[in-house]
Write an enzyme that holds these catalytic residues in place. Sequence first.
Site, PDB file in Angstrom:
ATOM      1  N   SER A   1       0.778  -1.248   0.000  1.00 52.42           N
ATOM      2  CA  SER A   1       0.000   0.000   0.000  1.00 52.42           C
ATOM      3  C   SER A   1       0.806   1.293   0.000  1.00 52.42           C
ATOM      4  CB  SER A   1      -0.954   0.016   1.200  1.00 52.42           C
ATOM      5  OG  SER A   1      -2.063  -0.808   0.939  1.00 52.42           O
TER       6      SER A   1
ATOM      7  N   SER B   1      -5.739   3.715   4.478  1.00 53.82           N
ATOM      8  CA  SER B   1      -5.301   2.808   3.422  1.00 53.82           C
ATOM      9  C   SER B   1      -6.476   2.175   2.679  1.00 53.82           C
ATOM     10  CB  SER B   1      -4.383   1.708   3.992  1.00 53.82           C
ATOM     11  OG  SER B   1      -3.569   1.164   2.986  1.00 53.82           O
TER      12      SER B   1
ATOM     13  N   LYS C   1       0.101   3.912  -2.606  1.00 49.39           N
ATOM     14  CA  LYS C   1      -0.907   4.971  -2.517  1.00 49.39           C
ATOM     15  C   LYS C   1      -0.323   6.371  -2.433  1.00 49.39           C
ATOM     16  CE  LYS C   1      -4.258   1.712  -0.760  1.00 49.39           C
ATOM     17  NZ  LYS C   1      -4.544   0.838   0.367  1.00 49.39           N
TER      18      LYS C   1
ATOM     19  N   LYS D   1       3.395   6.402   4.883  1.00 44.94           N
ATOM     20  CA  LYS D   1       2.335   5.478   4.482  1.00 44.94           C
ATOM     21  C   LYS D   1       2.760   4.054   4.805  1.00 44.94           C
ATOM     22  CE  LYS D   1      -1.487   4.102   2.730  1.00 44.94           C
ATOM     23  NZ  LYS D   1      -1.381   2.927   3.643  1.00 44.94           N
TER      24      LYS D   1
END
Length: 370
Positions: A57, A112, A60, A216
């Site tokens: 993720s 997320s 992102k 992140k």
Amino acid sequence: MRFISLVLLFFIFFSFTGPVTGQAKPGVSAHNAILIEQSTGRVLYEKNGNDMESIASITKVMTAILAIESGKMNEKAAASRKAIYTEGSSIYLEQGEKMLIEDLVYGLMLRSGNDAAIAISEHIGGSEEGFVHLMNEKARWLGMTNTNFDNPHGLDSDNHYSSAYDMALLMRYAMQDEEFRKVTGTTTYKSENRSYSWQNKNKLLTQLYESCTGGKTGYTKKTGRTLISSASKNGMDLIAVTLNAPDDWNDHISMYEWGFENYEMETIIEKGEFQYIPKGSDGTQTGFIHNDIFYPLQGNEITNVDKKAYLLKKKHDAPSDIIGKTVFYLNDIPISEVLIYSGQDNGKKQGFISEILSIYQKIIGLKNYG
């Protein structure tokens, strides 16, 4: 026996009194890791940094910066059936629900949300496939040579991969955007579509490391834990990336503490009048530097920084006040460059080309330097 004892004493003495070269590099649990200084892109620490790996993720970050740069943050996107049935982490969109792109970006970065990633991609790219094309175009523009995106959320795919170094380049670019910095540095956010607030999953930011400014998280069973983060301390901004890291929180903290302990932002040239001898010339000339130039250095590296000045060939569309550039070298490797002007900075608004060149100077480290 006495001789051996003397040798041991000699060794111990000079181990503690000899020149200090900095602490040992941090040990990390990650299979891939990198630490860079944000303003210059200098790599301070690296472990398998250019290997192509699954990234989960932290993908992102690219989805978020493209959404922000689209200029559509105040538009509403409708959640499709595809979006709401995307597996993995979610902000629990309902089919047909309309939500501001801005809210979706916060849901994407803080929680997320894979459903948010699809909703963003379909609205901005026209389709998920169209948005993925934009992701890969942006990656090529940024010099992410070991990267290919196959989706906007990071779920496992054989055609979805990047490297720790490439993701650091991406985060470095994204952190230049004020809106992105605001989003990634937010600990809690409430959408008008929700009765509750979203809490940021990045524990470095919320609990563990007071110098953290954003980041992140990522995880899939196949990929393991991935993490991208940023931190600021002592006038220096750093970015860290780890892939497949069982102990990623501590990996990042140890890399940051090592970086802040061993490096300082040194001034390699001050703005103002500048005397130089252009390459191929015997005469000294006078120019002006409009900005102080800084570079992260450790120990006595400043003594190994050299510079060379070059005159620029005049082009009809070039700003008339730019007469050359100075390139700085560390151990004969180019690390930075600065434009030389014919006059002092008068504080007036730069022309378009001069402004673009100034921006270029700020991001020039994207494709270099040791």
